[in-house]
Write a protein that holds these residues in place. Structure first.
Motif, PDB file in Angstrom:
ATOM      1  N   UNK A 237       0.833  -1.209   0.000  1.00 28.05           N
ATOM      2  CA  UNK A 237       0.000   0.000   0.000  1.00 28.05           C
ATOM      3  C   UNK A 237       0.865   1.255   0.000  1.00 28.05           C
ATOM      4  N   UNK A 238       1.996   1.187   0.708  1.00 29.74           N
ATOM      5  CA  UNK A 238       2.933   2.316   0.719  1.00 29.74           C
ATOM      6  C   UNK A 238       3.496   2.562  -0.675  1.00 29.74           C
ATOM      7  N   UNK A 239       3.858   1.494  -1.375  1.00 33.62           N
ATOM      8  CA  UNK A 239       4.416   1.633  -2.722  1.00 33.62           C
ATOM      9  C   UNK A 239       3.376   2.127  -3.720  1.00 33.62           C
ATOM     10  N   UNK A 254       8.612 -14.997   1.096  1.00 36.38           N
ATOM     11  CA  UNK A 254       7.327 -15.429   0.534  1.00 36.38           C
ATOM     12  C   UNK A 254       6.155 -14.870   1.330  1.00 36.38           C
ATOM     13  N   UNK A 255       6.317 -14.782   2.661  1.00 37.99           N
ATOM     14  CA  UNK A 255       5.232 -14.258   3.475  1.00 37.99           C
ATOM     15  C   UNK A 255       4.947 -12.807   3.106  1.00 37.99           C
ATOM     16  N   UNK A 256       5.986 -11.998   2.945  1.00 37.88           N
ATOM     17  CA  UNK A 256       5.786 -10.620   2.513  1.00 37.88           C
ATOM     18  C   UNK A 256       5.110 -10.578   1.147  1.00 37.88           C
ATOM     19  N   UNK A 257       5.563 -11.446   0.245  1.00 38.33           N
ATOM     20  CA  UNK A 257       5.004 -11.458  -1.108  1.00 38.33           C
ATOM     21  C   UNK A 257       3.520 -11.791  -1.101  1.00 38.33           C
ATOM     22  N   UNK A 258       3.110 -12.688  -0.204  1.00 35.72           N
ATOM     23  CA  UNK A 258       1.690 -13.030  -0.109  1.00 35.72           C
ATOM     24  C   UNK A 258       0.875 -11.805   0.280  1.00 35.72           C
ATOM     25  N   UNK A 259       1.401 -11.032   1.234  1.00 35.64           N
ATOM     26  CA  UNK A 259       0.725  -9.794   1.617  1.00 35.64           C
ATOM     27  C   UNK A 259       0.714  -8.781   0.498  1.00 35.64           C
ATOM     28  N   UNK A 260       1.815  -8.692  -0.255  1.00 37.53           N
ATOM     29  CA  UNK A 260       1.891  -7.789  -1.400  1.00 37.53           C
ATOM     30  C   UNK A 260       0.826  -8.145  -2.428  1.00 37.53           C
ATOM     31  N   UNK A 261       0.687  -9.417  -2.739  1.00 36.61           N
ATOM     32  CA  UNK A 261      -0.293  -9.850  -3.733  1.00 36.61           C
ATOM     33  C   UNK A 261      -1.716  -9.478  -3.323  1.00 36.61           C
ATOM     34  N   UNK A 262      -2.026  -9.658  -2.054  1.00 32.93           N
ATOM     35  CA  UNK A 262      -3.379  -9.315  -1.608  1.00 32.93           C
ATOM     36  C   UNK A 262      -3.634  -7.821  -1.756  1.00 32.93           C
ATOM     37  N   UNK A 263      -2.662  -7.004  -1.340  1.00 36.39           N
ATOM     38  CA  UNK A 263      -2.839  -5.558  -1.448  1.00 36.39           C
ATOM     39  C   UNK A 263      -3.020  -5.136  -2.904  1.00 36.39           C
ATOM     40  N   UNK A 264      -2.248  -5.726  -3.796  1.00 40.72           N
ATOM     41  CA  UNK A 264      -2.364  -5.381  -5.213  1.00 40.72           C
ATOM     42  C   UNK A 264      -3.724  -5.791  -5.763  1.00 40.72           C
ATOM     43  N   UNK A 265      -4.184  -6.984  -5.414  1.00 36.47           N
ATOM     44  CA  UNK A 265      -5.499  -7.444  -5.884  1.00 36.47           C
ATOM     45  C   UNK A 265      -6.605  -6.521  -5.374  1.00 36.47           C
ATOM     46  N   UNK A 267      -6.447  -3.452  -4.666  1.00 37.77           N
ATOM     47  CA  UNK A 267      -6.383  -2.135  -5.301  1.00 37.77           C
ATOM     48  C   UNK A 267      -6.761  -2.172  -6.779  1.00 37.77           C
ATOM     49  N   UNK A 268      -7.014  -3.363  -7.294  1.00 39.75           N
ATOM     50  CA  UNK A 268      -7.342  -3.491  -8.712  1.00 39.75           C
ATOM     51  C   UNK A 268      -6.126  -3.540  -9.606  1.00 39.75           C
ATOM     52  N   UNK A 269      -4.947  -3.667  -8.995  1.00 40.12           N
ATOM     53  CA  UNK A 269      -3.708  -3.760  -9.769  1.00 40.12           C
ATOM     54  C   UNK A 269      -3.504  -5.193 -10.236  1.00 40.12           C
ATOM     55  N   UNK A 270      -3.317  -5.381 -11.518  1.00 39.92           N
ATOM     56  CA  UNK A 270      -3.188  -6.731 -12.055  1.00 39.92           C
ATOM     57  C   UNK A 270      -1.732  -7.196 -12.010  1.00 39.92           C
ATOM     58  N   UNK A 271      -1.577  -8.448 -11.578  1.00 44.14           N
ATOM     59  CA  UNK A 271      -0.253  -9.081 -11.518  1.00 44.14           C
ATOM     60  C   UNK A 271      -0.226 -10.219 -12.542  1.00 44.14           C
ATOM     61  N   UNK A 272       0.709 -10.201 -13.489  1.00 39.60           N
ATOM     62  CA  UNK A 272       1.886  -9.329 -13.586  1.00 39.60           C
ATOM     63  C   UNK A 272       1.762  -8.183 -14.603  1.00 39.60           C
ATOM     64  N   UNK A 273       0.597  -8.029 -15.253  1.00 38.49           N
ATOM     65  CA  UNK A 273       0.526  -7.059 -16.356  1.00 38.49           C
ATOM     66  C   UNK A 273       0.739  -5.623 -15.890  1.00 38.49           C
ATOM     67  N   UNK A 274       0.246  -5.277 -14.680  1.00 39.56           N
ATOM     68  CA  UNK A 274       0.473  -3.929 -14.144  1.00 39.56           C
ATOM     69  C   UNK A 274       1.745  -3.875 -13.298  1.00 39.56           C
ATOM     70  N   UNK A 275       1.893  -4.836 -12.410  1.00 42.64           N
ATOM     71  CA  UNK A 275       3.059  -4.907 -11.522  1.00 42.64           C
ATOM     72  C   UNK A 275       3.484  -6.365 -11.403  1.00 42.64           C
ATOM     73  N   UNK A 276       4.742  -6.635 -11.699  1.00 45.89           N
ATOM     74  CA  UNK A 276       5.287  -7.978 -11.499  1.00 45.89           C
ATOM     75  C   UNK A 276       5.712  -8.127 -10.041  1.00 45.89           C
TER      76      UNK A 276
END
Length: 342
Positions: A237-239, A254-265, A267-276
């Motif tokens: 969310x900060x980024x 991996x634990x951080x990445x799991x949290x990152x993926x949830x925040x991106x989802x 926010x409507x940010x698509x992974x990986x087309x918007x953010x890898x």
């Protein structure tokens, strides 16, 4: 007597001897495969007696006679972190294969509790101690005097007089970020990493910088957070709130990445087309996120094997070994990757 509890009888070697009609010495020879030979028919009679009576040799007494406990102590900071859980499982399987038991302790990242666990295990006359300290840069055995062989796991820096084994954090991070740059052409790559350590830069941060500098790219934004899902969630969310959001995020676990993926989802940010998104560790969880994570996988089985080898290596007083990681390419970086069939 009313209200009394009958204590169950513990089957002894003498009970087996009486049932089989042999001496206790013969029972011992059968159990220990020597030192004297036993006739096949007699040995079979003893084995049948053991099965019928449910006899179990007293491992503690046998270890005491040999001057060993056949027990290895293992202390990790957080078993809810799948990396430490998988590493503990590998160590336990190795111990069982060599006839040893594992005494497991979870320090919960608390230094006082960690010290209590270490003191308690050493008081139980363990044959060896494997420790991943509450931090990756301090010596968890500082101030503790013992003749028990000890091996440290996952330290970021060499520690004087200690033997430690872990992964090449810097090299693995460099490989991940280089993949994002060379294969996907990404130039704004953010880092999610732990909080600053006094006088020490996380090797994963150094590897991230190495790759960016080698390609002449500026360092992307850094979000520092706890090495857990909540930390990754808050960091993402900060980024996302930055004036120029990143094209990719490298999460240090991996634990951080799991949290990152949830925040991106969310926010409507698509992974990986918007953010890898890529991450470090490569636990089994990383294959089941959506999309599946591209990771630098730590060689958990090799780390466990080497830890056991160092326990038995009485000639090596100090060593700092870092094993290479494996790049596992999946969908979260933009590659086709691999799929899992249920």
């Amino acid at each position: 007597m009313p209200g009394s509890t009958r204590v169950p009888h513990v089957v002894t070697r003498a009970d087996v001897a009486r049932y089989a009609g042999v001496s206790t010495a013969v029972v011992s020879y059968v159990i220990n495969n020597g030192p004297r030979p036993v006739a096949a028919t007699t040995a079979e009679r003893v084995k049948q007696a053991i099965d019928v009576l449910g006899y179990r040799p007293n491992g503690s007494a046998r270890a005491l006679r040999r001057g060993v406990s056949d027990t290895v102590g293992l202390i990790t900071p957080h078993l809810d972190n799948l990396f430490f859980a998988e590493l503990s499982q590998e160590i336990e399987q190795l111990a069982v294969s060599t006839g040893k038991a594992v005494l497991l302790g979870n320090s919960l990242g608390d230094l006082r509790h960690q010290r209590q666990l270490i003191d308690g295990m050493l008081s139980r006359q363990i044959d060896g101690l494997i420790v991943r300290g509450s931090s990756s840069h301090d010596d968890p055995l500082a101030g503790i005097r013992t003749n028990v062989p000890c091996v440290l796991l996952d330290t970021m820096v060499p520690l004087p007089g200690r033997r430690s084994i872990g992964s090449d954090l810097r090299g693995g991070a460099d490989q991940l970020v280089d993949h994002l740059i060379t294969v996907h052409g990404l130039t704004r790559i953010a880092l999610v990493v732990g909080r600053d350590l006094p006088g020490l830069v996380d090797p994963r941060e150094l590897g991230w910088r190495d790759a960016l500098r080698r390609h002449g790219l500026p360092e992307g934004p850094i979000a520092r957070a706890a090495f857990d899902r909540t930390g990754g969630y808050r960091a993402a969310h900060q980024l996302l709130a930055a004036p120029l959001p990143p094209q990719a995020v490298f999460a240090s676990s991996d634990l951080q990445a799991t949290g990152v993926l949830r925040a991106l989802h969310e926010s409507g940010t698509k992974v990986p087309s918007d953010v890898a998104v890529v991450s470090f560790d490569g636990t089994s969880e990383s294959a089941f996120t959506y999309p599946a994570l591209t990771v630098a996988r730590q060689p958990v089985a090799a780390i466990a094997r080497r830890a056991f080898e160092l326990l038995a290596d009485h000639a090596t007083a100090e060593v700092f070994e870092q094993l290479p990681t494996d790049l596992i390419v999946r969908q979260s970086c933009g590659c086709a990757g691999t799929t899992i069939t249920p």
